[in-house]
Design a protein around this motif. Structure first.
Motif, PDB file in Angstrom:
ATOM      1  N   GLY A  32     -10.523  -1.962 -66.583  1.00 11.74           N
ATOM      2  CA  GLY A  32      -9.749  -4.119 -67.199  1.00 11.74           C
ATOM      3  C   GLY A  32      -9.215  -3.306 -68.414  1.00 11.74           C
ATOM      4  N   MET A  33      -9.866  -2.916 -69.407  1.00  9.28           N
ATOM      5  CA  MET A  33      -8.858  -2.579 -70.671  1.00  9.28           C
ATOM      6  C   MET A  33      -7.865  -1.289 -69.925  1.00  9.28           C
ATOM      7  SD  MET A  33     -11.389  -2.528 -74.030  1.00  9.28           S
ATOM      8  CE  MET A  33     -12.462  -1.790 -72.982  1.00  9.28           C
ATOM      9  N   LEU A  34      -7.933  -0.564 -69.473  1.00 12.19           N
ATOM     10  CA  LEU A  34      -7.644   0.823 -68.607  1.00 12.19           C
ATOM     11  C   LEU A  34      -6.300   0.150 -68.349  1.00 12.19           C
ATOM     12  CD1 LEU A  34      -6.750   3.966 -68.574  1.00 12.19           C
ATOM     13  CD2 LEU A  34      -8.527   3.789 -66.699  1.00 12.19           C
ATOM     14  N   LEU A  35      -6.179  -1.312 -67.239  1.00  6.88           N
ATOM     15  CA  LEU A  35      -5.042  -0.891 -65.973  1.00  6.88           C
ATOM     16  C   LEU A  35      -4.330  -1.915 -67.119  1.00  6.88           C
ATOM     17  CD1 LEU A  35      -7.093  -2.541 -63.400  1.00  6.88           C
ATOM     18  CD2 LEU A  35      -6.174  -0.888 -63.588  1.00  6.88           C
ATOM     19  N   GLU A  36      -4.212  -2.801 -68.100  1.00 12.17           N
ATOM     20  CA  GLU A  36      -4.210  -3.239 -69.179  1.00 12.17           C
ATOM     21  C   GLU A  36      -2.900  -2.360 -70.003  1.00 12.17           C
ATOM     22  OE1 GLU A  36      -4.502  -7.322 -73.211  1.00 12.17           O
ATOM     23  OE2 GLU A  36      -6.238  -5.597 -72.190  1.00 12.17           O
ATOM     24  N   TRP A  37      -3.708  -1.216 -70.517  1.00  5.40           N
ATOM     25  CA  TRP A  37      -2.886  -0.315 -71.192  1.00  5.40           C
ATOM     26  C   TRP A  37      -1.751   0.258 -70.140  1.00  5.40           C
ATOM     27  CZ3 TRP A  37      -2.801   4.635 -70.386  1.00  5.40           C
ATOM     28  CH2 TRP A  37      -1.833   5.721 -71.587  1.00  5.40           C
ATOM     29  N   LEU A  38      -2.193   0.754 -69.006  1.00  6.53           N
ATOM     30  CA  LEU A  38      -1.292   1.434 -67.603  1.00  6.53           C
ATOM     31  C   LEU A  38      -0.063   0.071 -67.612  1.00  6.53           C
ATOM     32  CD1 LEU A  38      -3.600   2.560 -65.612  1.00  6.53           C
ATOM     33  CD2 LEU A  38      -1.904   4.288 -67.097  1.00  6.53           C
ATOM     34  N   HIS A  39      -0.222  -0.648 -67.382  1.00  2.00           N
ATOM     35  CA  HIS A  39       0.272  -1.538 -67.672  1.00  2.00           C
ATOM     36  C   HIS A  39       1.610  -2.170 -68.742  1.00  2.00           C
ATOM     37  CE1 HIS A  39       1.825  -6.168 -65.867  1.00  2.00           C
ATOM     38  NE2 HIS A  39       3.254  -5.231 -65.620  1.00  2.00           N
ATOM     39  N   SER A  40       1.003  -2.140 -69.903  1.00  2.00           N
ATOM     40  CA  SER A  40       1.557  -2.041 -71.647  1.00  2.00           C
ATOM     41  C   SER A  40       2.022  -1.028 -71.194  1.00  2.00           C
ATOM     42  CB  SER A  40       1.103  -2.558 -71.960  1.00  2.00           C
ATOM     43  OG  SER A  40       0.281  -1.301 -72.350  1.00  2.00           O
ATOM     44  N   VAL A 217      -2.145  10.278 -69.350  1.00  2.00           N
ATOM     45  CA  VAL A 217      -2.216  10.024 -70.296  1.00  2.00           C
ATOM     46  C   VAL A 217      -1.414  10.349 -71.455  1.00  2.00           C
ATOM     47  CG1 VAL A 217      -4.719  11.110 -69.534  1.00  2.00           C
ATOM     48  CG2 VAL A 217      -2.148  12.727 -70.439  1.00  2.00           C
ATOM     49  N   LEU A 218       0.154  10.172 -70.911  1.00  2.00           N
ATOM     50  CA  LEU A 218       1.267  10.445 -72.040  1.00  2.00           C
ATOM     51  C   LEU A 218       1.277   8.841 -72.513  1.00  2.00           C
ATOM     52  CD1 LEU A 218       2.927  13.905 -71.656  1.00  2.00           C
ATOM     53  CD2 LEU A 218       0.868  12.634 -73.573  1.00  2.00           C
ATOM     54  N   GLY A 219       1.690   7.599 -71.153  1.00  2.00           N
ATOM     55  CA  GLY A 219       1.361   6.147 -71.251  1.00  2.00           C
ATOM     56  C   GLY A 219       3.039   6.548 -70.939  1.00  2.00           C
ATOM     57  N   ARG A 220       3.821   5.374 -71.249  1.00  2.00           N
ATOM     58  CA  ARG A 220       5.512   6.087 -71.084  1.00  2.00           C
ATOM     59  C   ARG A 220       6.135   6.452 -70.817  1.00  2.00           C
ATOM     60  NH1 ARG A 220       7.454   1.142 -71.379  1.00  2.00           N
ATOM     61  NH2 ARG A 220       5.837   0.141 -72.366  1.00  2.00           N
ATOM     62  N   THR A 221       5.908   8.117 -71.795  1.00  2.00           N
ATOM     63  CA  THR A 221       6.559   9.135 -71.510  1.00  2.00           C
ATOM     64  C   THR A 221       6.669   9.169 -70.018  1.00  2.00           C
ATOM     65  OG1 THR A 221       5.628   9.954 -73.649  1.00  2.00           O
ATOM     66  CG2 THR A 221       6.529  11.406 -72.505  1.00  2.00           C
ATOM     67  N   HIS A 222       5.436   9.397 -69.072  1.00  2.00           N
ATOM     68  CA  HIS A 222       5.988  10.217 -67.966  1.00  2.00           C
ATOM     69  C   HIS A 222       6.917   9.275 -66.791  1.00  2.00           C
ATOM     70  CE1 HIS A 222       2.288  12.271 -68.575  1.00  2.00           C
ATOM     71  NE2 HIS A 222       1.939  11.108 -68.716  1.00  2.00           N
ATOM     72  N   PRO A 223       6.338   7.511 -67.210  1.00  2.00           N
ATOM     73  CA  PRO A 223       7.723   6.401 -66.475  1.00  2.00           C
ATOM     74  C   PRO A 223       9.047   6.531 -67.044  1.00  2.00           C
ATOM     75  CG  PRO A 223       6.164   5.041 -67.696  1.00  2.00           C
ATOM     76  CD  PRO A 223       5.179   6.765 -67.358  1.00  2.00           C
ATOM     77  N   LEU A 271      -7.532  10.850 -72.500  1.00  2.00           N
ATOM     78  CA  LEU A 271      -7.884   9.319 -73.054  1.00  2.00           C
ATOM     79  C   LEU A 271      -9.072   9.250 -74.146  1.00  2.00           C
ATOM     80  CD1 LEU A 271      -8.112   8.006 -69.056  1.00  2.00           C
ATOM     81  CD2 LEU A 271      -5.590   7.522 -70.442  1.00  2.00           C
ATOM     82  N   ASN A 272      -8.951   9.645 -73.872  1.00  6.65           N
ATOM     83  CA  ASN A 272     -11.279   9.238 -74.584  1.00  6.65           C
ATOM     84  C   ASN A 272     -10.834   9.822 -76.062  1.00  6.65           C
ATOM     85  OD1 ASN A 272     -13.261   8.042 -73.045  1.00  6.65           O
ATOM     86  ND2 ASN A 272     -13.486  10.239 -72.848  1.00  6.65           N
ATOM     87  N   ALA A 273     -10.121  10.558 -76.238  1.00  5.30           N
ATOM     88  CA  ALA A 273      -9.619  11.571 -77.458  1.00  5.30           C
ATOM     89  C   ALA A 273      -8.266  10.322 -78.208  1.00  5.30           C
ATOM     90  CB  ALA A 273      -8.665  13.062 -77.590  1.00  5.30           C
ATOM     91  N   GLN A 274      -7.596  10.007 -77.588  1.00  2.21           N
ATOM     92  CA  GLN A 274      -6.207   8.549 -77.873  1.00  2.21           C
ATOM     93  C   GLN A 274      -6.823   7.483 -78.187  1.00  2.21           C
ATOM     94  OE1 GLN A 274      -2.399   9.146 -75.918  1.00  2.21           O
ATOM     95  NE2 GLN A 274      -4.209  10.064 -74.414  1.00  2.21           N
ATOM     96  N   GLY A 275      -8.923   7.392 -78.058  1.00  2.00           N
ATOM     97  CA  GLY A 275      -9.275   6.263 -78.379  1.00  2.00           C
ATOM     98  C   GLY A 275      -9.296   5.038 -76.765  1.00  2.00           C
ATOM     99  N   LEU A 276      -8.739   5.393 -76.330  1.00  2.00           N
ATOM    100  CA  LEU A 276      -8.237   4.717 -74.554  1.00  2.00           C
ATOM    101  C   LEU A 276      -9.476   4.867 -73.778  1.00  2.00           C
ATOM    102  CD1 LEU A 276      -4.873   6.182 -74.231  1.00  2.00           C
ATOM    103  CD2 LEU A 276      -5.491   3.390 -75.048  1.00  2.00           C
ATOM    104  N   PRO A 277      -9.509   3.259 -72.768  1.00  2.00           N
ATOM    105  CA  PRO A 277     -11.302   3.666 -72.182  1.00  2.00           C
ATOM    106  C   PRO A 277     -11.136   5.158 -71.518  1.00  2.00           C
ATOM    107  CG  PRO A 277      -9.605   1.712 -71.390  1.00  2.00           C
ATOM    108  CD  PRO A 277      -8.982   2.693 -72.802  1.00  2.00           C
ATOM    109  N   GLY A 278     -11.493   6.521 -71.482  1.00  2.44           N
ATOM    110  CA  GLY A 278     -11.201   7.215 -70.262  1.00  2.44           C
ATOM    111  C   GLY A 278     -12.700   7.718 -69.659  1.00  2.44           C
ATOM    112  N   GLY A 279     -13.828   7.503 -70.629  1.00  2.47           N
ATOM    113  CA  GLY A 279     -15.429   7.379 -70.253  1.00  2.47           C
ATOM    114  C   GLY A 279     -16.123   8.765 -69.940  1.00  2.47           C
TER     115      GLY A 279
END
Length: 306
Positions: A32-40, A217-223, A271-279
């Motif tokens: 859920g946290m990963l999806l929220e981040w990707l959407h944002s 993994v680079l977030g907004r950079t990709h889109p 993702l984990n290195a950035q404090g994001l939910p990689g797991g």
């Protein structure tokens, strides 16, 4: 027959990781946290349970749980594509039915892996799926995972199937991608543009639908590669593409095989290195070593992500 209008998919659509906890169980809160981040971060769509999502190690019920959770959270907010890969058309259709019920917009399907089926067998596999599914199909040509690099003649036959509306052309052979693009782009959507000078030149000159990348993994950079391209900011798009190229060159071989382990393990470490939910990854895959996790982190530091 032009089927492009049957799918509004375009831009950067990542095949996302599937979070597993330390016990290697499906981690729905982390999802859920990963999806929220990707959407944002402005992704143009999401692909779940693809290669990056570790579909081979998930049961049918786990894939269904994944689709239900993602559909409940993001259905209708952006295009959702379900990786519905299996050895048989019947299992693909079981997953596709659940994806449709969960609010997904399409399915992505590779040829059956391991068997190395013939062209006629591959065509029959997709024809069976096309005849029964409620969702539009994206054919996924993924030679590193299936051992088959589908030739253009076969892709043309698949593009003629009623429910096939797109091809994710992930061959490492640039000429094969270009041939696919020019042969079929007026009939269906073609994904697989590289986010480098080759891809940018083709997109500027002839347009194109987009890239189904891995992990985001680079977030907004990709889109933003596509957002800036569409806005006419070629320099900005080029810079986004340069950053994407850095992780491809440093983390993967030219054949798109991970340098430090599997693709999912590398992306989860990023993702984990950035404090994001990689797991964690699930066996038989292994998490990257501490030394390689540090090398992945150093790349992200150099790119300004950390």
């Amino acid at each position: 027959m032009n089927k492009r209008s049957r799918a509004d998919w375009q831009g950067y659509i990542p095949a996302i990781t599937t979070p597993f906890d330390a016990n290697r169980n499906l981690d729905l809160p982390a999802l859920g946290m990963l999806l929220e981040w990707l959407h944002s971060e402005g992704m143009h769509g999401l692909l779940l349970a693809g290669t990056t999502g570790e579909w081979p190690s998930m049961s049918t019920d786990e894939c269904k749980t994944l689709f239900s959770a993602a559909g409940a959270q993001l259905g209708g907010k952006l295009p959702l594509l379900a990786g519905c890969n299996a050895y048989t058309a019947s299992r693909v259709l079981e997953l596709a039915d659940h994806a449709a019920a969960s609010g997904f917009d399409g399915i992505v399907v590779t040829p059956p892996p391991y068997y190395r089926p013939s062209a006629d067998e591959i065509h029959g596999f997709y024809a069976d799926i096309s005849a029964e599914t409620k969702l539009p199909i994206c054919v996924y040509n993924w030679p590193p995972g299936t051992g088959i690099d589908m030739p253009l003649a076969l892709l043309k036959r698949l593009a003629a199937l009623d429910n096939v509306v797109a091809i994710k052309q992930s061959t490492s052979d640039l000429r094969r991608f270009v041939d696919t693009f020019f042969a079929l782009r007026d009939r269906i959507r073609i994904f697989g543009h590289s986010m480098d000078e080759h891809g940018l030149a083709l997109l500027e000159a002839r347009g194109g639908d987009g890239t189904m990348g891995a992990g985001a993994v680079l977030g907004r950079t990709h889109p933003d590669f596509y957002n800036k391209l569409w806005a006419g900011d070629i320099a900005g798009a080029r810079e986004c593409g340069r950053m994407d190229r850095v992780i491809l060159d440093e983390w993967y071989t030219p054949e798109l095989v991970g340098r430090f382990g599997s693709g999912p393990a590398i992306l989860k470490a990023g993702l984990n290195a950035q404090g994001l939910p990689g797991g964690y990854v699930r066996p038989p895959l292994r998490d990257v070593s501490a030394a390689d996790a540090e090398r992945i982190r150093e790349t992200l530091v150099a790119l300004g992500r950390i």
